[in-house]
Design an enzyme around this catalytic site. Structure first.
Site, PDB file in Angstrom:
ATOM      1  N   ASP A   1      36.313 -67.801 -47.942  1.00  0.00           N
ATOM      2  CA  ASP A   1      34.904 -67.331 -47.357  1.00  0.00           C
ATOM      3  C   ASP A   1      34.350 -68.745 -47.100  1.00  0.00           C
ATOM      4  O   ASP A   1      33.742 -69.324 -48.101  1.00  0.00           O
ATOM      5  CB  ASP A   1      33.964 -66.551 -48.352  1.00  0.00           C
ATOM      6  CG  ASP A   1      32.735 -66.131 -47.751  1.00  0.00           C
ATOM      7  OD1 ASP A   1      32.112 -66.772 -46.832  1.00  0.00           O
ATOM      8  OD2 ASP A   1      32.175 -64.855 -48.220  1.00  0.00           O
TER       9      ASP A   1
ATOM     10  N   TYR B   1      20.459 -63.790 -35.091  1.00  0.00           N
ATOM     11  CA  TYR B   1      21.776 -63.991 -34.155  1.00  0.00           C
ATOM     12  C   TYR B   1      21.217 -65.368 -33.213  1.00  0.00           C
ATOM     13  O   TYR B   1      21.915 -66.284 -33.156  1.00  0.00           O
ATOM     14  CB  TYR B   1      22.236 -62.944 -33.387  1.00  0.00           C
ATOM     15  CG  TYR B   1      23.530 -63.295 -32.785  1.00  0.00           C
ATOM     16  CD1 TYR B   1      24.820 -63.325 -33.504  1.00  0.00           C
ATOM     17  CD2 TYR B   1      23.553 -63.236 -31.425  1.00  0.00           C
ATOM     18  CE1 TYR B   1      25.772 -63.515 -32.633  1.00  0.00           C
ATOM     19  CE2 TYR B   1      24.772 -63.426 -30.531  1.00  0.00           C
ATOM     20  CZ  TYR B   1      25.886 -63.346 -31.517  1.00  0.00           C
ATOM     21  OH  TYR B   1      27.111 -63.966 -30.826  1.00  0.00           O
TER      22      TYR B   1
ATOM     23  N   LYS C   1      22.501 -69.130 -32.842  1.00  0.00           N
ATOM     24  CA  LYS C   1      23.411 -69.558 -32.192  1.00  0.00           C
ATOM     25  C   LYS C   1      22.748 -70.648 -31.099  1.00  0.00           C
ATOM     26  O   LYS C   1      23.416 -71.314 -30.535  1.00  0.00           O
ATOM     27  CB  LYS C   1      23.758 -68.390 -31.064  1.00  0.00           C
ATOM     28  CG  LYS C   1      24.745 -67.287 -31.801  1.00  0.00           C
ATOM     29  CD  LYS C   1      26.273 -67.795 -32.140  1.00  0.00           C
ATOM     30  CE  LYS C   1      27.285 -66.903 -32.795  1.00  0.00           C
ATOM     31  NZ  LYS C   1      28.455 -67.391 -33.282  1.00  0.00           N
TER      32      LYS C   1
HETATM   33  N1  LIG Z   1      32.906 -60.693 -29.431  1.00  0.00           N
HETATM   34  C1  LIG Z   1      31.853 -60.681 -28.597  1.00  0.00           C
HETATM   35  O1  LIG Z   1      31.660 -60.092 -27.473  1.00  0.00           O
HETATM   36  C2  LIG Z   1      31.200 -62.286 -28.675  1.00  0.00           C
HETATM   37  C3  LIG Z   1      30.118 -62.875 -27.729  1.00  0.00           C
HETATM   38  C4  LIG Z   1      29.581 -63.801 -28.068  1.00  0.00           C
HETATM   39  C5  LIG Z   1      29.906 -64.679 -29.029  1.00  0.00           C
HETATM   40  N2  LIG Z   1      30.787 -64.304 -30.043  1.00  0.00           N
HETATM   41  C6  LIG Z   1      31.018 -65.269 -31.014  1.00  0.00           C
HETATM   42  O2  LIG Z   1      32.582 -65.405 -30.855  1.00  0.00           O
HETATM   43  C7  LIG Z   1      32.849 -65.512 -32.568  1.00  0.00           C
HETATM   44  C8  LIG Z   1      34.165 -64.727 -32.862  1.00  0.00           C
HETATM   45  O3  LIG Z   1      33.623 -63.131 -32.749  1.00  0.00           O
HETATM   46  P1  LIG Z   1      34.671 -62.030 -32.787  1.00  0.00           P
HETATM   47  O4  LIG Z   1      34.177 -60.935 -32.002  1.00  0.00           O
HETATM   48  O5  LIG Z   1      36.047 -62.489 -32.514  1.00  0.00           O
HETATM   49  O6  LIG Z   1      34.576 -61.690 -34.297  1.00  0.00           O
HETATM   50  P2  LIG Z   1      35.026 -60.912 -35.304  1.00  0.00           P
HETATM   51  O7  LIG Z   1      36.179 -59.790 -34.451  1.00  0.00           O
HETATM   52  O8  LIG Z   1      34.252 -60.263 -36.071  1.00  0.00           O
HETATM   53  O9  LIG Z   1      36.225 -62.051 -36.068  1.00  0.00           O
HETATM   54  C9  LIG Z   1      35.482 -62.732 -37.138  1.00  0.00           C
HETATM   55  C10 LIG Z   1      36.668 -63.413 -37.881  1.00  0.00           C
HETATM   56  O10 LIG Z   1      35.931 -64.341 -38.833  1.00  0.00           O
HETATM   57  C11 LIG Z   1      36.518 -63.978 -40.243  1.00  0.00           C
HETATM   58  N3  LIG Z   1      35.342 -64.149 -41.032  1.00  0.00           N
HETATM   59  C12 LIG Z   1      34.092 -63.376 -41.204  1.00  0.00           C
HETATM   60  N4  LIG Z   1      33.481 -63.966 -42.137  1.00  0.00           N
HETATM   61  C13 LIG Z   1      33.796 -64.831 -42.525  1.00  0.00           C
HETATM   62  C14 LIG Z   1      33.734 -65.791 -43.634  1.00  0.00           C
HETATM   63  N5  LIG Z   1      32.345 -65.607 -44.448  1.00  0.00           N
HETATM   64  N6  LIG Z   1      34.601 -66.732 -44.030  1.00  0.00           N
HETATM   65  C15 LIG Z   1      35.783 -66.867 -43.511  1.00  0.00           C
HETATM   66  N7  LIG Z   1      36.041 -65.998 -42.433  1.00  0.00           N
HETATM   67  C16 LIG Z   1      35.089 -65.134 -41.911  1.00  0.00           C
HETATM   68  C17 LIG Z   1      36.838 -62.643 -39.985  1.00  0.00           C
HETATM   69  O11 LIG Z   1      37.785 -62.075 -41.028  1.00  0.00           O
HETATM   70  P3  LIG Z   1      37.460 -61.540 -42.291  1.00  0.00           P
HETATM   71  O12 LIG Z   1      36.529 -60.570 -42.245  1.00  0.00           O
HETATM   72  O13 LIG Z   1      38.698 -61.243 -42.907  1.00  0.00           O
HETATM   73  O14 LIG Z   1      36.830 -62.780 -43.038  1.00  0.00           O
HETATM   74  C18 LIG Z   1      37.656 -62.523 -38.445  1.00  0.00           C
HETATM   75  O15 LIG Z   1      39.019 -63.238 -38.582  1.00  0.00           O
HETATM   76  C19 LIG Z   1      31.546 -65.306 -33.375  1.00  0.00           C
HETATM   77  O16 LIG Z   1      31.076 -66.667 -33.731  1.00  0.00           O
HETATM   78  C20 LIG Z   1      30.774 -64.563 -32.618  1.00  0.00           C
HETATM   79  O17 LIG Z   1      29.346 -64.754 -32.608  1.00  0.00           O
HETATM   80  C21 LIG Z   1      31.669 -63.248 -29.769  1.00  0.00           C
END
Ligand SMILES: NC(=O)c1ccc[n+]([C@@H]2O[C@H](COP(=O)([O-])OP(=O)(O)OC[C@H]3O[C@@H](n4cnc5c(N)ncnc54)[C@H](OP(=O)(O)O)[C@@H]3O)[C@@H](O)[C@H]2O)c1
Length: 257
Positions: free
Chosen positions: A64, A157, A161
């Site tokens: 974490d 958020y 960000k």
């Molecule tokens: N998806 C979108 O549309 C979007 C848009 C704009 C920006 N973003 C940004 O892009 C990034 C990735 O987004 P995503 O949608 O791919 O996220 P996601 O699918 O929720 O994946 C998050 C990843 O981070 C890990 N994680 C979460 N909390 C953690 C912690 N405390 N310690 C270590 N690992 C942790 C999760 O695994 P575990 O839960 O097993 O820890 C998972 O591997 C984020 O910063 C998000 O804000 C996403």
């Protein structure tokens, strides 16, 4: 185009699924060895196997990143395993919605730790290693809502960000010329199992309207498209680019700056 990433070493946080995993795979395809982390060990191991199929040596560190000492451990284990660190992609992040006046100190501390301080801590620990190689690069995954208003309920958020873009621009000044620092601002990115994918499955009509009204290219972004932008920014081909935030959003955002 040869990106010049062969035999380099990258850290990608939050890479067991979603955008982080796609980034790790893209870097691996370009010849990087990769260290990844996430909390759920089984998912992380599965992701590591997929990334290895792209030809990389992968170090999977279950952790974490918000826990004390863990960002520093990730860096130490990466340096010990691979002997160098060239690239850090600060991808881990999340959202917690809530009205500003109802959010507690704990809510703020949790999201600041996850979306901001984890990247500060990994970067601070990695910088001495990155100074020892040529062409090192840091890239943070922000959001279009780090550049413009996300709306009601998104104060945590939006703030975290924006802070990430802000600090990356200052870091770019301080760490030049040795280390380039940039950020990427994705719009709404859909990948199998992700939050947008779930929303499309639950409310297809509503989501179609959302796309029609908000995304100029008339579809969700793909995680591979974010990964490609990040891989380019971290490569030798982006050697003049530092202190920049690139939107990867299909024309979803409206900020003039
Ligand atoms: N998806 C979108 O549309 C979007 C848009 C704009 C920006 N973003 C940004 O892009 C990034 C990735 O987004 P995503 O949608 O791919 O996220 P996601 O699918 O929720 O994946 C998050 C990843 O981070 C890990 N994680 C979460 N909390 C953690 C912690 N405390 N310690 C270590 N690992 C942790 C999760 O695994 P575990 O839960 O097993 O820890 C998972 O591997 C984020 O910063 C998000 O804000 C996403």
């Amino acid at each position: 185009m040869n990106l010049g990433l062969q035999d380099r070493v990258a850290i990608v946080t939050g890479a067991s699924q979603g955008i982080g995993k796609y980034i790790a795979e893209a870097l691996a395809r370009e010849g990087c060895d990769v260290a990844i982390c996430a909390r759920t060990e089984s998912d992380l191991e599965e992701a590591a196997r997929d990334i290895e199929e792209e030809g990389a040596d992968v170090l999977a560190v279950p952790m974490d990143v918000t826990e004390e000492g863990e960002p520093e451990r990730l860096v130490a284990e990466t340096a010990e395993r691979f002997g160098r660190i060239d690239v850090y992609v600060g991808n881990v992040g999340g959202n917690r919605r809530g009205k500003f006046e109802e959010l507690s100190d704990e809510d703020w501390e949790d999201l600041i730790d996850l979306n901001f301080m984890s990247h500060v801590r990994v970067s601070r620990a990695a910088i001495p290693h990155m100074r020892e190689v040529e062409g090192a690069s840091i890239c943070y995954i922000s959001s279009i809502f780090g550049r413009e208003l996300g709306g009601a309920g998104l104060s945590l958020y939006n703030t975290t960000k924006s802070a990430l873009i802000s600090v990356s621009n200052v870091m770019a000044q301080e760490l030049a010329p040795e280390i380039r620092v940039n950020s990427v601002a994705p719009g709404s990115i859909r990948y199998p199992g992700g939050s947008w994918d779930q929303r499309v499955k639950e409310n297809p009509e509503e989501m179609k309207q959302f796309v029609d009204q908000n995304i100029a290219i008339e579809r969700f972004g793909r995680a591979t498209e974010v990964a490609d932008a990040v891989t380019f920014l971290c490569s030798e081909r982006a050697s003049l680019i530092t202190g920049t935030c690139i939107n990867v959003d299909g024309g979803q955002s409206h900020s003039l700056i």
